[in-house]
Design an enzyme around this catalytic site. Structure first.
Site, PDB file in Angstrom:
ATOM      1  N   GLU A 191      -5.231  -7.693  -1.184  1.00 43.76           N
ATOM      2  CA  GLU A 191      -6.008  -7.263  -0.028  1.00 43.76           C
ATOM      3  C   GLU A 191      -7.340  -6.872  -0.463  1.00 43.76           C
ATOM      4  O   GLU A 191      -7.120  -6.062  -1.284  1.00 43.76           O
ATOM      5  CB  GLU A 191      -5.599  -6.583   1.025  1.00 43.76           C
ATOM      6  CG  GLU A 191      -4.635  -7.065   1.973  1.00 43.76           C
ATOM      7  CD  GLU A 191      -4.087  -5.965   2.963  1.00 43.76           C
ATOM      8  OE1 GLU A 191      -4.866  -5.122   3.364  1.00 43.76           O
ATOM      9  OE2 GLU A 191      -2.810  -6.208   3.303  1.00 43.76           O
ATOM     10  N   GLU A 245       0.764  -1.158   0.065  1.00 44.47           N
ATOM     11  CA  GLU A 245      -0.019  -0.080   0.123  1.00 44.47           C
ATOM     12  C   GLU A 245       0.884   1.587  -0.014  1.00 44.47           C
ATOM     13  O   GLU A 245       0.221   2.238   0.628  1.00 44.47           O
ATOM     14  CB  GLU A 245      -1.206  -0.125   1.368  1.00 44.47           C
ATOM     15  CG  GLU A 245      -2.044  -1.142   1.074  1.00 44.47           C
ATOM     16  CD  GLU A 245      -2.912  -1.193   2.320  1.00 44.47           C
ATOM     17  OE1 GLU A 245      -3.166  -0.296   3.105  1.00 44.47           O
ATOM     18  OE2 GLU A 245      -3.722  -2.282   2.294  1.00 44.47           O
TER      19      GLU A 245
END
Ligand code: BMA
Length: 375
Positions: free
Chosen positions: A301, A192
């Site tokens: 995810e 991320e």
């Protein structure tokens, strides 16, 4: 980039439509000295893509909604009668030499869970929310823009960071099956990073610093620490285009698996539309790049907190992911912490209104569970 791949890439750049089989070229993995089992892991992930998408769940065996550390239990299994094909694990605080991670999972238990999953033929993937080495706070302390620089060679905390990597490497080296053979796993590190919430994110370091952090970590684990049971996964938060995806990409020779993380921001129709669009766009970018570069594409995810829409799995998630050839999709954790995190879960548990829908999703022939891939 491997030489075999250069040929394919040239061809694919000129005439994408001729590559009919969607095949990923047989590119060597990051670790040229990888154990045979690690190479097998890569091949198996690749070949299972022909069969379907591995369903994954973070911390599935360690705890679930309202329970903690009960042998053989799993929220997913309680509903579907089977374990996920992919287990996600979290290494935050391994760097401190702690006995348990930041979600209170004992590292000794984690090794056992990994062993059990591996024995069943399932896969294991690790994230690492390591602390902010400058302030001593969590990975989410991102007020400074010099933490990455600080751990790179010449930085004030470089040597201390190598000690952290050393502890991380020892954990990976210690993942062994009953015969003492290393268990190959996926390391989805510094994820991320196109967001702005971790010390390694976009506003916290330059693209060059991020790449150096990645390369330094690979080279330390692989070359110095001689850890040879890892595949390396690159997983930014959502991006807008391939240029954004590649802005901080460390290079094909340092990445085995490409993916992205994306969550439904809420249950309102416009939030769902937004999520669908972002998922679709990012799946396009990631699978497109994977095809060109010879990488394995995944959804690193995803999820909708509290599964707030009863048909999230069959009507929102499945229609999008099933359009693409990807190896896996990982749903985030079902927090066990009573009270404070009762709403923090991403798959249903017995009694939840989304159970039937989840079961229907899991039963789709192209969604793979433990039993579908057992060796
Ligand atoms: C976050 C949340 C936190 C957790 C962290 C690491 O997304 O789930 O509660 O501590 O991941 O697992």
């Amino acid at each position: 980039m491997c030489c075999f791949f250069v040929v394919i890439r040239t061809v694919s750049a000129r005439c994408d439509h001729l590559i009919t089989s969607d095949e990923i070229p047989a590119c060597p993995i990051v670790d040229k000295q990888a154990a045979k089992e690690t190479k097998d892991l890569y091949s198996r992930l690749k070949s299972l893509m022909e069969k379907g998408i591995l369903f994954g769940h973070q911390d599935d065996l360690a705890y679930g909604h309202d329970w903690y550390r009960i042998k053989d239990k799993s929220d997913v299994k309680d509903i579907c009668g089977d374990y996920p094909a992919l287990m996600g694990w979290e290494l935050g605080h391994i760097e401190l030499g702690s006995d348990f991670n930041l979600d209170s999972v004992y590292f000794s238990d984690m090794k056992q869970y990994v062993k059990e999953a591996h024995k069943r033929g399932s896969f294991n993937s690790f994230s690492w929310h390591g602390d902010n080495i400058v302030t001593g706070n969590t990975a989410w302390d991102c007020k400074q823009d010099f933490v990455v620089k600080n751990v790179l060679p010449g930085g004030k905390n470089h040597n201390k960071y190598l000690q952290w990597l050393n502890r991380l490497g020892s954990f990976f080296s210690d993942l062994k099956d009953e015969k003492g053979v290393a268990i190959p796993v996926i390391f989805r590190m510094y994820h991320e990073h196109t967001g702005n919430w971790f010390w390694w994110c976009r506003e916290q370091c330059t693209p060059e610093e991020y790449k150096q952090l990645w390369i330094m970590t690979v080279e330390y684990l692989r070359d110095k620490k001689q850890v040879h049971n890892l595949l390396y996964a690159y997983s930014p938060s959502e991006v807008d285009d391939e240029a954004g995806f590649l802005e901080r990409y460390p290079g094909d020779q340092y990445v085995d698996i490409v993916g992205f993380d994306s969550y439904a921001p809420g249950k309102e129709p416009e939030q769902i539309e937004h999520y669908k669009k972002r998922m679709d766009l990012n799946l396009n970018i990631v699978t497109g790049y994977a095809r060109k570069a010879g990488k394995i594409p995944v959804v690193g995810e995803t999820g909708m907190e509290s599964v707030a829409v009863r048909t999230y799995f069959t009507e929102i998630l499945y229609p999008i992911i099933s359009k693409y050839k990807i190896a896996s999709v990982l749903l985030w954790r079902n927090a066990w912490e009573p009270g404070i995190k009762a709403h923090h879960y991403y798959v249903p548990f017995p009694g939840h209104p989304a159970c039937d829908d989840f079961r229907e999703f899991i039963n789709k022939p192209d969604i793979l569970m433990g039993r579908d891939i057992s060796k």
